[in-house]
Design an enzyme around this catalytic site. Structure first.
Site, short mmCIF file in Angstrom:
data_model
loop_
_atom_site.label_atom_id
_atom_site.label_comp_id
_atom_site.label_asym_id
_atom_site.label_seq_id
_atom_site.Cartn_x
_atom_site.Cartn_y
_atom_site.Cartn_z
N ALA A 1 0.85 -1.18 0.00
CA ALA A 1 0.00 0.00 0.00
C ALA A 1 0.89 1.24 0.00
O ALA A 1 2.04 1.19 0.46
CB ALA A 1 -0.90 -0.01 1.23
N GLY B 1 0.79 -5.07 0.86
CA GLY B 1 -0.37 -5.22 -0.01
C GLY B 1 -0.04 -5.89 -1.33
O GLY B 1 -0.91 -6.52 -1.95
N GLU C 1 -0.20 -9.43 -0.57
CA GLU C 1 -1.62 -9.77 -0.35
C GLU C 1 -2.38 -9.83 -1.67
O GLU C 1 -3.27 -10.67 -1.84
CB GLU C 1 -2.25 -8.75 0.59
CG GLU C 1 -1.70 -8.87 2.01
CD GLU C 1 -2.17 -7.75 2.93
OE1 GLU C 1 -1.92 -6.58 2.56
OE2 GLU C 1 -2.76 -8.03 3.97
N GLU D 1 4.44 -4.99 7.39
CA GLU D 1 3.65 -3.93 8.02
C GLU D 1 4.05 -3.70 9.46
O GLU D 1 3.93 -2.58 9.98
CB GLU D 1 2.15 -4.26 7.93
CG GLU D 1 1.55 -4.06 6.55
CD GLU D 1 1.71 -5.26 5.63
OE1 GLU D 1 2.50 -6.18 5.95
OE2 GLU D 1 1.07 -5.28 4.57
N1 DAK Z 1 4.59 3.20 -0.63
C1 DAK Z 1 5.01 4.35 -1.18
N2 DAK Z 1 6.20 4.50 -1.80
C2 DAK Z 1 6.99 3.42 -1.86
C3 DAK Z 1 6.64 2.18 -1.29
C4 DAK Z 1 5.37 2.09 -0.64
N3 DAK Z 1 4.89 0.95 -0.10
N4 DAK Z 1 7.66 1.31 -1.49
C5 DAK Z 1 8.58 1.98 -2.19
N5 DAK Z 1 8.20 3.24 -2.41
C6 DAK Z 1 8.95 4.30 -3.09
C7 DAK Z 1 10.09 4.81 -2.25
O1 DAK Z 1 9.66 5.77 -1.33
C8 DAK Z 1 11.01 5.39 -3.31
O2 DAK Z 1 10.51 6.64 -3.71
P1 DAK Z 1 11.53 7.90 -3.95
O3 DAK Z 1 12.30 8.05 -2.69
O4 DAK Z 1 12.38 7.45 -5.12
O5 DAK Z 1 10.62 9.04 -4.29
C9 DAK Z 1 10.81 4.45 -4.49
O6 DAK Z 1 9.55 3.78 -4.27
C10 DAK Z 1 11.88 3.39 -4.59
O7 DAK Z 1 11.98 2.75 -3.33
P2 DAK Z 1 13.39 2.54 -2.58
O8 DAK Z 1 14.32 3.64 -2.90
O9 DAK Z 1 13.08 2.30 -1.15
O10 DAK Z 1 13.88 1.21 -3.31
P3 DAK Z 1 14.83 0.07 -2.71
O11 DAK Z 1 15.13 -0.82 -3.88
O12 DAK Z 1 15.96 0.68 -1.94
O13 DAK Z 1 13.93 -0.73 -1.65
C11 DAK Z 1 11.90 -1.82 -0.90
C12 DAK Z 1 12.82 -1.44 -2.10
C13 DAK Z 1 10.63 -2.49 -1.47
C14 DAK Z 1 12.64 -2.85 0.00
C15 DAK Z 1 11.58 -0.55 -0.07
O14 DAK Z 1 11.08 0.44 -0.96
C16 DAK Z 1 10.55 -0.77 0.98
O15 DAK Z 1 10.81 -1.31 2.04
N6 DAK Z 1 9.31 -0.30 0.70
C17 DAK Z 1 8.22 -0.37 1.67
C18 DAK Z 1 7.68 -1.77 1.71
C19 DAK Z 1 6.59 -1.88 2.72
O16 DAK Z 1 6.73 -1.55 3.91
N7 DAK Z 1 5.46 -2.33 2.25
C20 DAK Z 1 4.30 -2.48 3.08
C21 DAK Z 1 3.49 -1.24 2.93
S1 DAK Z 1 2.24 -1.17 4.14
C22 DAK Z 1 -4.78 -1.23 6.13
C23 DAK Z 1 -4.76 -2.33 5.35
C24 DAK Z 1 -3.63 -2.70 4.67
C25 DAK Z 1 -2.49 -1.99 4.82
C26 DAK Z 1 -2.51 -0.89 5.59
C27 DAK Z 1 -3.63 -0.48 6.25
N8 DAK Z 1 -5.99 -0.84 6.80
C28 DAK Z 1 -7.19 -1.61 6.62
C29 DAK Z 1 -6.03 0.41 7.52
C30 DAK Z 1 -1.34 -2.41 4.10
C31 DAK Z 1 -0.19 -1.82 4.35
C32 DAK Z 1 0.97 -2.00 3.50
O17 DAK Z 1 0.98 -2.64 2.47
#
Ligand code: DAK
Length: 258
Positions: free
Chosen positions: A65, A109, A112, A132
């Site tokens: 997400a 997500g 998922e 998450e």
């Molecule tokens: N969201 C927004 N931007 C993201 C992103 C994300 N999930 N993942 C990556 N990006 C963006 C980065 O911010 C970066 O943007 P700039 O800085 O270039 O502007 C660009 O994509 C490239 O990312 P990285 O520079 O970080 O690239 P790396 O190769 O170094 O690392 C990575 C890749 C996938 C390991 C890293 O980007 C990372 O850890 N990303 C976050 C992964 C993550 O935490 N995913 C889970 C998201 S939370 C809910 C229900 C469901 C959910 C929430 C609430 N409710 C019912 C309330 C679900 C939540 C999620 O899915």
């Protein structure tokens, strides 16, 4: 004009949806999930389509997400707008087979979304995680429910509580994915499979998908009864008679998808 967050193309009876936010590693914002839901329903309602593929880029299926969008939301924002429910869950309405072709990151997500598909083909580069917990969030798009059903409680708890990343080989071994292929073969293998599946009788495919999904939702007795009735219903299908007669006649069946 900003680029579309998804791209949809049709190859014969296969609809291919590509997630298209490469700069954000296909992070799943509302615009993308709205467009994905609409594309899925369009393809599901198109009688010329028999299977659907969802894919991302070489680097990311989807990194979850969109954290940038969610960071300042309040409880009332997500509760009142039906966050997740109103668009992420559209995929549950799709009755045709949906195949995820995953390379690179499938996180949060994104993982998922892959779990919500019927078949997952992973490239060797694929990495799966529900991170998450690192954000003090929880997997809220079916992760805490579909992952244990796919890989068992012990491994699901490990992934959800520690944010542990699985590589493609582990994901295959645990039963999170259907097959692993070299990256260079991901799209061709997926298309070959999708073309094969889409050539089968569509109502039979839909009945099988419904029946297999029952395995997660019903008791064994109820599930077996559902399967039995689905089998009985096959005898009302022109395709089933055609399939069996074609076998006996030693010829290729010609399905009408009826
Ligand atoms: N969201 C927004 N931007 C993201 C992103 C994300 N999930 N993942 C990556 N990006 C963006 C980065 O911010 C970066 O943007 P700039 O800085 O270039 O502007 C660009 O994509 C490239 O990312 P990285 O520079 O970080 O690239 P790396 O190769 O170094 O690392 C990575 C890749 C996938 C390991 C890293 O980007 C990372 O850890 N990303 C976050 C992964 C993550 O935490 N995913 C889970 C998201 S939370 C809910 C229900 C469901 C959910 C929430 C609430 N409710 C019912 C309330 C679900 C939540 C999620 O899915």
């Amino acid at each position: 004009m900003s680029e579309s967050p998804i791209l949809t193309v049709r190859h014969g009876r296969v609809g291919v949806i590509s997630l298209n936010r490469p700069a954000q590693l296909n992070a799943l914002n509302d615009a993308l999930m709205d467009a994905l839901g609409k594309a899925l329903l369009d393809l599901d309602g198109d009688s010329d389509i028999g299977a659907i593929v969802i894919t991302g880029s070489d680097k990311a299926f989807a990194a979850g997400a969109d954290i940038a969008v969610m960071a300042d939301w309040t409880y009332m924002d997500v509760f009142q707008s039906g966050f997740i429910t109103r668009n992420w869950e559209t995929i549950r309405q799709v009755r045709k087979p949906v195949i995820a072709a995953v390379a690179g990151y499938a996180m949060g997500g994104g993982c998922e979304l892959a779990l919500a598909c019927d078949i997952v083909i992973a490239a060797e580069s694929a990495q799966f995680a529900l991170p998450e917990i690192k954000l003090a969030m929880l997997p809220g798009a079916g992760g805490t429910q579909r992952l244990p059903r796919a890989i068992g409680k012990a491994k699901a708890m490990d992934m959800c509580l520690s944010a542990r990343m699985l590589n493609a080989e582990e994901a295959d071994r645990y039963g999170l994915v259907s097959r692993v292929v070299p990256d260079a073969e991901l799209q061709t293998t997926t298309m070959k499979l999708a073309i094969q599946i889409s050539g089968y009788s569509l109502p039979a495919l839909m009945a099988i998908k419904e029946s297999v999904n029952r395995a997660h939702e019903a008791s064994l007795t109820e599930g077996i009864l559902f399967e039995r009735r689905a089998l009985h219903a096959r005898f009302a299908s022109a395709d089933a008679h055609e399939g069996m007669h074609a076998f006996l006649d030693k010829r290729k069946p010609v399905f009408q998808h009826r």
